[in-house]
Design a protein around this motif. Structure first.
Motif, mmCIF file in Angstrom:
data_model
loop_
_atom_site.group_PDB
_atom_site.id
_atom_site.type_symbol
_atom_site.label_atom_id
_atom_site.label_comp_id
_atom_site.label_asym_id
_atom_site.label_seq_id
_atom_site.Cartn_x
_atom_site.Cartn_y
_atom_site.Cartn_z
ATOM 1 N N UNK B 61 0.709 -1.143 -0.001
ATOM 2 C CA UNK B 61 0.251 0.067 0.072
ATOM 3 C C UNK B 61 0.840 1.287 0.002
ATOM 4 N N UNK B 62 1.997 1.055 0.322
ATOM 5 C CA UNK B 62 3.001 2.145 0.431
ATOM 6 C C UNK B 62 3.118 3.216 -0.862
ATOM 7 N N UNK B 63 2.661 4.567 -0.559
ATOM 8 C CA UNK B 63 2.658 5.588 -1.932
ATOM 9 C C UNK B 63 1.157 5.435 -2.417
ATOM 10 N N UNK B 64 0.329 4.755 -2.057
ATOM 11 C CA UNK B 64 -1.083 4.649 -2.612
ATOM 12 C C UNK B 64 -2.106 5.006 -1.411
ATOM 13 N N UNK B 65 -3.179 5.639 -1.949
ATOM 14 C CA UNK B 65 -4.289 5.627 -1.189
ATOM 15 C C UNK B 65 -5.709 5.258 -2.017
ATOM 16 N N UNK B 66 -6.731 5.062 -1.396
ATOM 17 C CA UNK B 66 -8.072 4.770 -2.265
ATOM 18 C C UNK B 66 -9.036 5.494 -1.684
ATOM 19 N N UNK B 67 -10.212 5.469 -2.415
ATOM 20 C CA UNK B 67 -11.374 6.293 -2.335
ATOM 21 C C UNK B 67 -12.573 5.236 -2.602
ATOM 22 N N UNK B 68 -13.545 5.105 -1.680
ATOM 23 C CA UNK B 68 -14.807 4.308 -2.184
ATOM 24 C C UNK B 68 -15.993 5.115 -1.606
ATOM 25 N N UNK B 69 -16.450 6.256 -2.333
ATOM 26 C CA UNK B 69 -17.495 6.808 -1.661
ATOM 27 C C UNK B 69 -18.899 6.296 -2.267
ATOM 28 N N UNK B 70 -18.840 5.647 -3.536
ATOM 29 C CA UNK B 70 -20.304 4.874 -3.879
ATOM 30 C C UNK B 70 -19.640 3.350 -4.180
ATOM 31 N N UNK B 71 -20.718 2.529 -4.139
ATOM 32 C CA UNK B 71 -20.407 1.269 -4.210
ATOM 33 C C UNK B 71 -19.907 0.876 -5.388
ATOM 34 N N UNK B 72 -20.233 1.668 -6.497
ATOM 35 C CA UNK B 72 -19.751 1.329 -7.975
ATOM 36 C C UNK B 72 -18.484 1.649 -8.379
ATOM 37 N N UNK B 73 -17.892 2.659 -7.508
ATOM 38 C CA UNK B 73 -16.659 3.501 -7.712
ATOM 39 C C UNK B 73 -15.609 3.066 -6.853
ATOM 40 N N UNK B 74 -14.334 2.772 -7.306
ATOM 41 C CA UNK B 74 -13.477 2.445 -6.207
ATOM 42 C C UNK B 74 -12.136 3.308 -7.137
ATOM 43 N N UNK B 75 -11.569 4.264 -6.156
ATOM 44 C CA UNK B 75 -10.399 4.946 -7.036
ATOM 45 C C UNK B 75 -9.074 4.638 -6.520
ATOM 46 N N UNK B 79 -0.437 9.919 -4.615
ATOM 47 C CA UNK B 79 -0.257 11.211 -3.920
ATOM 48 C C UNK B 79 0.963 12.085 -4.818
ATOM 49 N N UNK B 80 1.965 11.403 -4.802
ATOM 50 C CA UNK B 80 2.933 11.953 -5.409
ATOM 51 C C UNK B 80 3.591 10.714 -6.347
ATOM 52 N N UNK B 81 3.423 10.807 -7.570
ATOM 53 C CA UNK B 81 3.825 9.455 -8.468
ATOM 54 C C UNK B 81 5.395 9.673 -8.390
ATOM 55 N N UNK B 82 5.872 8.434 -8.390
ATOM 56 C CA UNK B 82 7.295 8.177 -8.535
ATOM 57 C C UNK B 82 7.630 6.973 -9.707
ATOM 58 N N UNK B 83 8.822 7.010 -10.177
ATOM 59 C CA UNK B 83 9.193 6.336 -11.007
ATOM 60 C C UNK B 83 9.082 4.494 -10.991
ATOM 61 N N UNK B 84 9.149 4.394 -9.758
ATOM 62 C CA UNK B 84 8.792 3.018 -9.593
ATOM 63 C C UNK B 84 7.521 2.367 -9.250
ATOM 64 N N UNK B 85 6.561 3.570 -9.656
ATOM 65 C CA UNK B 85 5.266 3.282 -9.708
ATOM 66 C C UNK B 85 4.590 3.036 -11.221
ATOM 67 N N UNK B 86 5.610 3.033 -12.065
ATOM 68 C CA UNK B 86 5.396 2.829 -13.357
ATOM 69 C C UNK B 86 4.952 1.295 -13.396
#
Lengths: 109, 111
Positions: B61-75, B79-86
């Protein structure tokens, strides 16, 4: 810790030959096991699960609890079987799917 | 047919940018997942959500977060992209029978 091991990164077989993709897992409880497949330019999709004990596209997989294995087999490979195959484990009481590293199957004409 | 739709198939971002990856499913599934798929590493679970506004960390999970405000949508949010997240990012939703349905994937390149 729970783990799924697929020892072969690449498996090449000739058309019509038998194929076996290996999957071993480590988990002390009752596992739920799946095989997922990803064809070129397509999304990952379920191939089969051990609970249903069915054959899909000629593939079968038997859960061997003694050997902690769930190998995927097909007696006669077809060119259209060429794809990436992932074995996955779900431990009881969780929604956490643990995937293996995948095996790329190439069926040669 | 169950549909899991990832809004962006290809993204190119610069180091330090904030990145949003969106996923929508149309089958009223309660559980949704974000994985990253890397050659030789298979699928690794970043986060999952077992219900609206409920989330749980996966294995990376490091370097990521998520949001689920509605049942159908998961984002998924970087927060601050790094090259190792390619990587290739896969969203999935889970049917009550246990089957996962995957989106087509979002290929993110961080320069």
């Amino acid at each position: 810790a729970q783990r799924v091991t697929q020892p072969e990164k690449l498996l090449s077989v000739f058309k019509g030959a038998p194929v076996e993709l290996k999957c071993n897992y480590s988990y002390s409880g009752s596992p739920e096991l799946f095989w997922y497949v990803q064809y070129s330019r397509q999304r990952l999709q379920l191939l089969l699960r051990h609970i249903s004990r069915e054959s899909i596209k000629g593939f079968t997989a038997d859960l061997n609890k003694g050997e902690t294995s769930f190998h995927l087999k097909k007696p006669f490979a077809q060119e259209e079987d060429s794809a990436m195959y992932y074995c996955a484990l779900v431990t009881s009481g969780t929604y956490k799917y643990i995937f293996g590293t995948g095996t790329r199957l190439k069926v040669l004409a | 047919d169950v549909k899991v739709t990832q809004s962006s198939r290809y993204l190119v971002k610069r180091t330090g940018e904030k990145v949003f990856l969106e996923c929508v499913q149309d089958m009223d599934h309660e559980n949704m997942f974000w994985y990253r798929q890397d050659p030789g590493l298979g699928l690794r679970l970043i986060y999952f959500s077992y219900d609206v506004k409920m989330k749980e960390k996966g294995d990376i999970p490091e370097g990521y977060s998520v949001s689920r405000e509605k049942k159908e949508r998961f984002s998924l949010i970087l927060e601050s992209a790094s090259t190792n997240q390619t990587s290739m990012y896969l969203c999935a939703s889970r049917k009550s029978t246990g089957e996962l349905f995957f989106g087509e994937g979002s290929r993110l390149t961080v320069l």
